[in-house]
Design a protein around this motif. Structure first.
Motif, PDB file in Angstrom:
ATOM      1  N   SER A 155      20.208   0.238   6.207  1.00 37.26           N
ATOM      2  CA  SER A 155      21.548   0.006   5.689  1.00 37.26           C
ATOM      3  C   SER A 155      22.443   1.136   6.188  1.00 37.26           C
ATOM      4  O   SER A 155      21.977   2.259   6.384  1.00 37.26           O
ATOM      5  N   GLY A 156      23.709   0.825   6.409  1.00 35.09           N
ATOM      6  CA  GLY A 156      24.634   1.855   6.864  1.00 35.09           C
ATOM      7  C   GLY A 156      24.716   1.941   8.375  1.00 35.09           C
ATOM      8  O   GLY A 156      23.914   1.343   9.098  1.00 35.09           O
ATOM      9  N   PRO A 157      25.682   2.691   8.894  1.00 33.73           N
ATOM     10  CA  PRO A 157      25.898   2.768  10.337  1.00 33.73           C
ATOM     11  C   PRO A 157      24.801   3.537  11.066  1.00 33.73           C
ATOM     12  O   PRO A 157      24.315   4.557  10.586  1.00 33.73           O
ATOM     13  N   CYS A 158      24.407   3.010  12.218  1.00 34.18           N
ATOM     14  CA  CYS A 158      23.469   3.711  13.109  1.00 34.18           C
ATOM     15  C   CYS A 158      22.186   4.120  12.385  1.00 34.18           C
ATOM     16  O   CYS A 158      21.718   5.260  12.523  1.00 34.18           O
ATOM     17  N   LEU A 159      21.615   3.206  11.621  1.00 39.06           N
ATOM     18  CA  LEU A 159      20.343   3.442  10.921  1.00 39.06           C
ATOM     19  C   LEU A 159      20.447   4.611   9.939  1.00 39.06           C
ATOM     20  O   LEU A 159      19.596   5.495   9.911  1.00 39.06           O
ATOM     21  N   GLN A 160      21.473   4.600   9.114  1.00 42.18           N
ATOM     22  CA  GLN A 160      21.693   5.729   8.212  1.00 42.18           C
ATOM     23  C   GLN A 160      20.644   5.796   7.102  1.00 42.18           C
ATOM     24  O   GLN A 160      20.146   6.864   6.775  1.00 42.18           O
ATOM     25  N   GLN A 161      20.341   4.666   6.475  1.00 35.95           N
ATOM     26  CA  GLN A 161      19.352   4.633   5.393  1.00 35.95           C
ATOM     27  C   GLN A 161      18.194   3.736   5.819  1.00 35.95           C
ATOM     28  O   GLN A 161      18.418   2.643   6.339  1.00 35.95           O
ATOM     29  N   ASN A 162      16.981   4.183   5.562  1.00 34.31           N
ATOM     30  CA  ASN A 162      15.811   3.458   6.061  1.00 34.31           C
ATOM     31  C   ASN A 162      14.703   3.395   5.026  1.00 34.31           C
ATOM     32  O   ASN A 162      14.402   4.385   4.366  1.00 34.31           O
TER      33      ASN A 162
ATOM     34  N   ARG B 126       0.818  -1.218   0.000  1.00 36.62           N
ATOM     35  CA  ARG B 126       0.000   0.000   0.000  1.00 36.62           C
ATOM     36  C   ARG B 126       0.849   1.266   0.000  1.00 36.62           C
ATOM     37  O   ARG B 126       0.374   2.332  -0.392  1.00 36.62           O
ATOM     38  N   GLY B 127       2.079   1.137   0.462  1.00 36.02           N
ATOM     39  CA  GLY B 127       2.981   2.277   0.466  1.00 36.02           C
ATOM     40  C   GLY B 127       4.403   1.809   0.653  1.00 36.02           C
ATOM     41  O   GLY B 127       4.649   0.800   1.331  1.00 36.02           O
ATOM     42  N   LEU B 128       5.356   2.519   0.044  1.00 39.39           N
ATOM     43  CA  LEU B 128       6.758   2.128   0.141  1.00 39.39           C
ATOM     44  C   LEU B 128       7.616   3.372  -0.102  1.00 39.39           C
ATOM     45  O   LEU B 128       7.426   4.082  -1.092  1.00 39.39           O
ATOM     46  N   ASP B 129       8.525   3.647   0.815  1.00 48.07           N
ATOM     47  CA  ASP B 129       9.346   4.841   0.687  1.00 48.07           C
ATOM     48  C   ASP B 129      10.666   4.618   1.421  1.00 48.07           C
ATOM     49  O   ASP B 129      10.725   3.842   2.377  1.00 48.07           O
ATOM     50  N   HIS B 130      11.728   5.286   0.960  1.00 47.53           N
ATOM     51  CA  HIS B 130      12.998   5.198   1.678  1.00 47.53           C
ATOM     52  C   HIS B 130      13.676   6.559   1.721  1.00 47.53           C
ATOM     53  O   HIS B 130      13.563   7.365   0.791  1.00 47.53           O
ATOM     54  N   ARG B 131      14.366   6.805   2.822  1.00 47.42           N
ATOM     55  CA  ARG B 131      15.012   8.095   3.080  1.00 47.42           C
ATOM     56  C   ARG B 131      16.389   7.850   3.694  1.00 47.42           C
ATOM     57  O   ARG B 131      16.707   6.733   4.118  1.00 47.42           O
ATOM     58  N   ILE B 132      17.183   8.911   3.786  1.00 44.34           N
ATOM     59  CA  ILE B 132      18.552   8.769   4.275  1.00 44.34           C
ATOM     60  C   ILE B 132      18.899   9.894   5.245  1.00 44.34           C
ATOM     61  O   ILE B 132      18.428  11.024   5.092  1.00 44.34           O
ATOM     62  N   GLU B 133      19.714   9.548   6.237  1.00 43.42           N
ATOM     63  CA  GLU B 133      20.225  10.549   7.173  1.00 43.42           C
ATOM     64  C   GLU B 133      21.490  11.189   6.600  1.00 43.42           C
ATOM     65  O   GLU B 133      22.078  10.699   5.627  1.00 43.42           O
ATOM     66  N   ALA B 134      21.956  12.243   7.238  1.00 43.97           N
ATOM     67  CA  ALA B 134      23.237  12.841   6.877  1.00 43.97           C
ATOM     68  C   ALA B 134      24.345  11.800   7.029  1.00 43.97           C
ATOM     69  O   ALA B 134      24.325  10.974   7.948  1.00 43.97           O
TER      70      ALA B 134
END
Length: 349
Positions: free
Chosen positions: A334-341, A226-234
């Motif tokens: 993915s990535g250190p300390c929940l960098q990409q989600n 129903r929904g799918l999205d991904h975002r990234i931290e600095a």
């Protein structure tokens, strides 16, 4: 928007060391399994996408060898992401949304046993200021855990409770690598103990996606995305608040996770402290919450690098297939300390 669903999910039995098994040999039973679940043959798949890491394999373009397990002749429409397989699923989902394919096969695999995965993952870090210091993945997770403890958001006893709950949930899971009691143990990297950290192991997973009526034809109860999205931290850890995950919250919002309650949440939290962060970001930390979190045991029981996120989506979909869930949230990182989600919302009919 075109309807797309996960119609099949399969995974290997995850083990500490599969030295006698190649990536292809590890993958083939899983690929055959998901195709048999749907009654499809390889020629019926409109698009194939995979997720893996050349750094784990220790050679460039290693994913091309894995194609032997898929069968690339006659020629197929194929793509690859150097990421967890959850991001390969995202690419396949977009492909189906555009109408360029009716079905898609998504798979991911990782063999962490040949090398030191804690050191390999340092290659994800900023190459100028952080990577030369060689802070490994467990040390960085321990920094995040300590930040949470210092902020009064958790303590070592609460983290031990998360580990125990995950291992207990995995007891009945036939594919889990770790089950049962959590060893007390000394600190691995304070404040994290052995039970707070994921197992090192090898494994693979695959899903089949299908659109609209094709999905209804292939399975009795599709798990509709129903929904799918991904975002990234600095990228720089020093400019982030490690006790929070704004990217997870934003991805969940864009995926529609907060529109209605979910009954199941499969969270890709390789460390107990990361589950604390994710529960807060996803609004799952209410004392009276009835949401089942990681009923499969999660990444604390099974964590093949590059496949663990795809497994979270597959486990959530499988519960919908079995009628054990009506609306589930799945998360991958993915990535250190929940960098990409990445966050997905799945529903049954």
């Amino acid at each position: 928007m075109r309807e797309v669903a996960i119609v099949a999910f399969g995974q290997s039995v995850h083990v500490r060391d599969s030295a006698e098994t190649s990536e292809v040999e590890m993958l083939m039973p899983v690929l055959h399994d998901v195709l048999e679940q749907t009654g499809l043959a390889a020629r019926d798949i409109g698009f194939t996408c995979s997720g893996s890491s050349d750094y784990l394999a220790g050679r460039a373009f290693s994913f091309t060898m894995a194609l032997d397990g898929v069968g690339a002749w006659p020629p197929i429409s194929e793509s690859h992401v150097e990421m967890d397989g959850a991001w390969a699923l995202y690419e396949a989902w977009v492909k189906l949304l555009t109408g360029e394919a009716e079905t898609a096969l998504v798979y991911a695999y990782g063999k962490s046993s040949p090398g030191d995965v804690r050191e390999v993952l340092t290659r994800q870090l900023d190459p100028y200021y952080v990577a030369p210091l060689w802070p490994d993945s467990v040390a960085l997770a321990a920094l995040q855990a300590q930040a949470l403890i210092d902020a009064g958001l958790t303590d070592e006893r609460a983290l031990a409770g998360i580990a125990a709950r995950s291992r207990t949930a995995a007891e009945s899971h036939p594919h889990a690598q770790l089950r049962g009691a959590v060893p007390a143990g000394e600190h691995l990297v304070a404040p994290l103990r052995t039970g707070d950290c994921p197992p090192i192991g090898d494994g693979a997973a695959a899903v089949v996606l299908a659109a609209g009526d094709t999905a209804r034809r292939l399975t009795d109860r599709p798990a509709w995305i129903r929904g799918l999205d991904h975002r990234i931290e600095a990228h720089a850890l020093g400019v982030r608040d490690l006790t929070d995950s704004p990217s997870t919250r934003l991805a969940a919002e864009r995926a529609g996770a907060f529109a209605r309650p979910v009954d199941t949440a499969e969270l890709h939290a390789p460390f107990t402290s990361q589950e604390v962060v994710l529960r807060r970001a996803l609004k799952l930390d209410a004392p009276d919450s009835t949401v089942r979190i990681n009923p499969s045991g999660g990444a604390l029981a099974t964590n093949p690098v590059m496949a663990a996120g795809l497994i979270r989506l597959g486990e959530a979909a499988a519960r919908i297939h079995r009628g054990e869930s009506d609306r589930a949230l799945a998360h991958a990182t993915s990535g250190p300390c929940l960098q990409q989600n990445l966050v997905a919302v799945l529903e049954g009919e």
